[in-house]
Design a protein around this motif. Structure first.
Motif, PDB file in Angstrom:
ATOM      1  N   LEU A   1     -38.646 -13.043  53.817  1.00 10.29           N
ATOM      2  CA  LEU A   1     -39.447 -12.470  53.195  1.00 10.29           C
ATOM      3  C   LEU A   1     -40.153 -13.756  51.933  1.00 10.29           C
ATOM      4  CD1 LEU A   1     -35.192 -11.817  52.183  1.00 10.29           C
ATOM      5  CD2 LEU A   1     -36.568  -9.985  53.274  1.00 10.29           C
ATOM      6  N   ALA A   2     -40.248 -13.969  52.139  1.00  8.03           N
ATOM      7  CA  ALA A   2     -41.459 -14.985  51.155  1.00  8.03           C
ATOM      8  C   ALA A   2     -42.673 -14.504  52.084  1.00  8.03           C
ATOM      9  CB  ALA A   2     -41.523 -16.453  50.573  1.00  8.03           C
ATOM     10  N   ALA A   3     -42.734 -14.208  53.454  1.00  6.78           N
ATOM     11  CA  ALA A   3     -44.252 -14.642  54.735  1.00  6.78           C
ATOM     12  C   ALA A   3     -44.595 -12.806  54.322  1.00  6.78           C
ATOM     13  CB  ALA A   3     -43.809 -14.904  55.589  1.00  6.78           C
ATOM     14  N   ARG A   4     -43.442 -11.957  54.164  1.00  5.48           N
ATOM     15  CA  ARG A   4     -43.702 -11.033  53.817  1.00  5.48           C
ATOM     16  C   ARG A   4     -44.622  -9.904  52.935  1.00  5.48           C
ATOM     17  NH1 ARG A   4     -39.326  -8.420  57.000  1.00  5.48           N
ATOM     18  NH2 ARG A   4     -38.004  -9.693  56.197  1.00  5.48           N
ATOM     19  N   TYR A   5     -43.413 -10.891  51.915  1.00  2.58           N
ATOM     20  CA  TYR A   5     -43.942  -9.573  51.024  1.00  2.58           C
ATOM     21  C   TYR A   5     -44.378 -10.725  49.950  1.00  2.58           C
ATOM     22  CZ  TYR A   5     -40.699  -6.985  52.737  1.00  2.58           C
ATOM     23  OH  TYR A   5     -40.293  -5.964  53.897  1.00  2.58           O
ATOM     24  N   LYS A   6     -45.072 -10.095  48.918  1.00  2.00           N
ATOM     25  CA  LYS A   6     -45.816 -10.955  48.011  1.00  2.00           C
ATOM     26  C   LYS A   6     -45.496 -10.712  46.520  1.00  2.00           C
ATOM     27  CE  LYS A   6     -47.779 -14.035  50.646  1.00  2.00           C
ATOM     28  NZ  LYS A   6     -47.511 -14.648  51.957  1.00  2.00           N
ATOM     29  N   GLN A   7     -44.566 -10.613  45.992  1.00  3.80           N
ATOM     30  CA  GLN A   7     -44.069 -10.977  44.065  1.00  3.80           C
ATOM     31  C   GLN A   7     -45.406 -10.720  43.112  1.00  3.80           C
ATOM     32  OE1 GLN A   7     -40.216 -11.316  43.412  1.00  3.80           O
ATOM     33  NE2 GLN A   7     -40.477 -11.955  41.596  1.00  3.80           N
ATOM     34  N   GLN A   8     -45.632 -10.226  42.198  1.00  2.00           N
ATOM     35  CA  GLN A   8     -46.946 -10.531  41.222  1.00  2.00           C
ATOM     36  C   GLN A   8     -45.522 -10.551  39.764  1.00  2.00           C
ATOM     37  OE1 GLN A   8     -49.976  -8.239  41.899  1.00  2.00           O
ATOM     38  NE2 GLN A   8     -51.211  -8.642  39.128  1.00  2.00           N
ATOM     39  N   LEU A   9     -45.675 -10.891  38.849  1.00  3.73           N
ATOM     40  CA  LEU A   9     -45.948 -11.251  38.061  1.00  3.73           C
ATOM     41  C   LEU A   9     -46.331 -10.340  37.083  1.00  3.73           C
ATOM     42  CD1 LEU A   9     -43.204 -12.330  35.893  1.00  3.73           C
ATOM     43  CD2 LEU A   9     -45.200 -13.848  35.189  1.00  3.73           C
ATOM     44  N   VAL A  10     -46.324  -9.077  35.911  1.00  2.00           N
ATOM     45  CA  VAL A  10     -46.865  -8.720  35.799  1.00  2.00           C
ATOM     46  C   VAL A  10     -46.796  -8.455  34.336  1.00  2.00           C
ATOM     47  CG1 VAL A  10     -47.035  -5.892  35.366  1.00  2.00           C
ATOM     48  CG2 VAL A  10     -46.529  -6.836  37.786  1.00  2.00           C
ATOM     49  N   SER A  11     -46.169  -8.790  34.064  1.00  4.94           N
ATOM     50  CA  SER A  11     -45.519  -9.108  32.341  1.00  4.94           C
ATOM     51  C   SER A  11     -44.131  -9.382  31.575  1.00  4.94           C
ATOM     52  CB  SER A  11     -46.129  -7.945  31.434  1.00  4.94           C
ATOM     53  OG  SER A  11     -44.618  -6.954  31.708  1.00  4.94           O
ATOM     54  N   VAL A  12     -44.282 -10.434  30.396  1.00  8.17           N
ATOM     55  CA  VAL A  12     -43.386 -10.967  29.992  1.00  8.17           C
ATOM     56  C   VAL A  12     -43.592 -10.845  28.161  1.00  8.17           C
ATOM     57  CG1 VAL A  12     -42.025 -13.207  29.801  1.00  8.17           C
ATOM     58  CG2 VAL A  12     -43.302 -13.293  31.922  1.00  8.17           C
ATOM     59  N   GLY A  13     -41.976 -10.033  28.072  1.00  9.19           N
ATOM     60  CA  GLY A  13     -42.018 -10.257  26.516  1.00  9.19           C
ATOM     61  C   GLY A  13     -41.060  -9.776  25.891  1.00  9.19           C
ATOM     62  N   ARG A  14     -41.090  -8.987  24.283  1.00  2.00           N
ATOM     63  CA  ARG A  14     -40.070  -8.575  24.060  1.00  2.00           C
ATOM     64  C   ARG A  14     -39.862  -6.488  24.731  1.00  2.00           C
ATOM     65  NH1 ARG A  14     -36.710 -11.273  20.431  1.00  2.00           N
ATOM     66  NH2 ARG A  14     -37.340 -13.673  20.816  1.00  2.00           N
ATOM     67  N   ALA A  15     -39.404  -6.429  25.008  1.00  2.00           N
ATOM     68  CA  ALA A  15     -39.316  -4.975  24.948  1.00  2.00           C
ATOM     69  C   ALA A  15     -37.546  -3.628  24.609  1.00  2.00           C
ATOM     70  CB  ALA A  15     -39.934  -4.665  26.644  1.00  2.00           C
ATOM     71  N   PRO A  16     -38.072  -2.821  24.625  1.00  2.00           N
ATOM     72  CA  PRO A  16     -36.459  -1.506  24.584  1.00  2.00           C
ATOM     73  C   PRO A  16     -35.906  -2.186  25.152  1.00  2.00           C
ATOM     74  CG  PRO A  16     -37.856  -0.956  23.270  1.00  2.00           C
ATOM     75  CD  PRO A  16     -38.700  -2.038  24.613  1.00  2.00           C
ATOM     76  N   ALA A  17     -34.692  -2.671  25.217  1.00  2.00           N
ATOM     77  CA  ALA A  17     -33.642  -2.113  26.171  1.00  2.00           C
ATOM     78  C   ALA A  17     -33.727  -0.587  27.025  1.00  2.00           C
ATOM     79  CB  ALA A  17     -32.534  -2.801  26.531  1.00  2.00           C
ATOM     80  N   PRO A  18     -33.470  -0.080  28.193  1.00  4.40           N
ATOM     81  CA  PRO A  18     -33.347   0.920  29.059  1.00  4.40           C
ATOM     82  C   PRO A  18     -32.081   0.781  28.907  1.00  4.40           C
ATOM     83  CG  PRO A  18     -33.534  -0.459  30.509  1.00  4.40           C
ATOM     84  CD  PRO A  18     -34.263  -1.166  29.224  1.00  4.40           C
ATOM     85  N   PRO A  19     -31.667   2.523  28.118  1.00  8.29           N
ATOM     86  CA  PRO A  19     -29.668   3.032  28.052  1.00  8.29           C
ATOM     87  C   PRO A  19     -28.661   1.807  29.733  1.00  8.29           C
ATOM     88  CG  PRO A  19     -31.096   4.775  28.343  1.00  8.29           C
ATOM     89  CD  PRO A  19     -31.530   3.459  28.310  1.00  8.29           C
ATOM     90  N   GLU A  20     -28.807   1.511  30.818  1.00 10.34           N
ATOM     91  CA  GLU A  20     -28.431   0.358  32.025  1.00 10.34           C
ATOM     92  C   GLU A  20     -28.294  -0.014  31.947  1.00 10.34           C
ATOM     93  OE1 GLU A  20     -30.165   1.973  35.772  1.00 10.34           O
ATOM     94  OE2 GLU A  20     -31.936   0.826  35.468  1.00 10.34           O
ATOM     95  N   VAL A  21     -29.379  -0.836  31.155  1.00  5.69           N
ATOM     96  CA  VAL A  21     -29.526  -2.194  30.733  1.00  5.69           C
ATOM     97  C   VAL A  21     -28.467  -2.418  29.534  1.00  5.69           C
ATOM     98  CG1 VAL A  21     -30.707  -4.425  30.096  1.00  5.69           C
ATOM     99  CG2 VAL A  21     -31.308  -2.465  32.076  1.00  5.69           C
ATOM    100  N   ALA A  22     -29.089  -1.757  28.427  1.00  7.35           N
ATOM    101  CA  ALA A  22     -28.075  -1.680  27.512  1.00  7.35           C
ATOM    102  C   ALA A  22     -27.031  -2.181  27.080  1.00  7.35           C
ATOM    103  CB  ALA A  22     -28.605  -1.045  26.420  1.00  7.35           C
ATOM    104  N   ASP A  23     -26.629  -1.118  28.533  1.00  6.74           N
ATOM    105  CA  ASP A  23     -24.825  -0.713  28.392  1.00  6.74           C
ATOM    106  C   ASP A  23     -23.876  -2.194  29.625  1.00  6.74           C
ATOM    107  OD1 ASP A  23     -24.503   2.168  27.867  1.00  6.74           O
ATOM    108  OD2 ASP A  23     -24.527   2.936  29.375  1.00  6.74           O
ATOM    109  N   ALA A  24     -25.122  -2.435  30.421  1.00  7.67           N
ATOM    110  CA  ALA A  24     -24.882  -3.743  31.225  1.00  7.67           C
ATOM    111  C   ALA A  24     -24.491  -5.096  30.349  1.00  7.67           C
ATOM    112  CB  ALA A  24     -25.515  -4.567  32.226  1.00  7.67           C
ATOM    113  N   PHE A  25     -25.553  -4.957  29.109  1.00  4.71           N
ATOM    114  CA  PHE A  25     -25.596  -6.224  28.230  1.00  4.71           C
ATOM    115  C   PHE A  25     -24.398  -5.806  27.040  1.00  4.71           C
ATOM    116  CE2 PHE A  25     -29.361  -7.856  29.502  1.00  4.71           C
ATOM    117  CZ  PHE A  25     -29.081  -9.212  30.117  1.00  4.71           C
ATOM    118  N   GLY A  26     -23.849  -4.200  27.359  1.00  8.25           N
ATOM    119  CA  GLY A  26     -23.242  -4.689  25.426  1.00  8.25           C
ATOM    120  C   GLY A  26     -23.563  -4.209  24.442  1.00  8.25           C
ATOM    121  N   VAL A  27     -24.534  -3.948  24.312  1.00  7.07           N
ATOM    122  CA  VAL A  27     -25.879  -3.717  23.300  1.00  7.07           C
ATOM    123  C   VAL A  27     -25.940  -2.797  22.983  1.00  7.07           C
ATOM    124  CG1 VAL A  27     -26.561  -6.211  23.653  1.00  7.07           C
ATOM    125  CG2 VAL A  27     -28.017  -4.133  24.339  1.00  7.07           C
TER     126      VAL A  27
END
Length: 263
Positions: free
Chosen positions: A99-125
């Motif tokens: 998979l690593a040979a066929r697909y290249k993953q690029q990190l776009v950004s890292v930082g604090r951001a507002p959690a969308p509803p599905e993520v907030a629900d999963a964390f219970g926040v």
């Protein structure tokens, strides 16, 4: 190339069927550009709008791709989704080299951001709670095929390497396990189909009416508390989900109760 005006099937569907047959025969190979819409319309003796409807149908089916300002092309091989939680963690808890040979993953950004509803629900926040977000883009040689993000609770990541905008040279979950001291024990994957957001359509280079597949991946520790909530979105027409698994043999019937007498 011709259509049958007396047929029950609409002209644009007849054209779509013939174009699809030509692609399957190899008249146009993956990545090859088709004639222009006006040229195809002239071949069939129909209006340009009719050909456009046929092309739109094949685009939604994942056979063709339209590049604005360039033309209509035969799409390449579909991406097989055979690496959800099981494939991600794997028997050796590491990257799959193929998979690593066929697909290249690029990190776009890292930082604090507002959690969308599905993520907030999963964390219970609460919706909009600021969490740490690591966004990424996965590409093949010629096009983007995945846009995604991994979310963590700030309390788990404050002052750690997860807050730095850098790749780690190993799977993200291994870095998370080390810095949090918590082991990934179980995970759930939820896949749904929907229309893309405007940003997703622009990044994935698809039309806004092209459906996408969306994955919500929640990884838990041994106490069933979420460590990471990951999202991934793929262009639906060019993506297939493949999972291979063993089917258990039928269990042997237990011995009948010797005290049971059938009358």
């Amino acid at each position: 190339m011709q259509i049958n005006p007396g047929a029950a099937e609409f002209p644009h569907r007849q054209i779509a069927a013939q174009l699809k047959a030509q692609v399957r025969r190899g008249d146009w190979g993956p990545g090859e550009r088709l004639p222009s819409i006006p040229a195809i319309a002239e071949m069939f003796g129909v209006a340009k709008q009719t050909v456009q409807r046929a092309v739109d149908q094949l685009r939604v089916e994942g056979i063709l791709i339209t590049k604005p300002g360039s033309g209509t092309y035969v799409r390449g091989t579909r991406r097989r989704l055979n690496r959800l939680s099981r494939g991600r963690y794997g028997g050796f808890r590491g990257y799959h080299t193929d998979l690593a040979a066929r697909y290249k993953q690029q990190l776009v950004s890292v930082g604090r951001a507002p959690a969308p509803p599905e993520v907030a629900d999963a964390f219970g926040v609460s919706d909009g709670t600021e969490l740490l977000c690591r966004r990424h883009l996965v590409r093949t040689e010629d096009s983007p095929v995945e846009v995604g993000a991994s979310w963590f609770l700030p309390a788990d990541t404050a002052g750690t390497s997860l807050e730095r905008a850098e790749a780690f040279g190993r799977p993200l979950y291994q870095e998370a396990e080390e810095v949090t001291g918590r082991r990934y024990a179980t995970a759930t994957d939820t896949i749904s189909a929907r229309q893309p957001s405007r940003e997703e359509a622009e990044i994935l280079q698809i039309r806004p009416d092209t459906p996408v597949l969306h994955l919500l991946h929640v990884a838990y520790d041994t106490h069933r508390k979420p460590i990471e909530v990951a999202q991934a979105t793929w262009p639906g027409p060019m993506t297939t989900l493949t999972e291979e698994y063993k089917i258990p043999a039928p269990a042997a019937d237990p011995d009948p109760d010797p005290g049971l007498i059938l009358g």
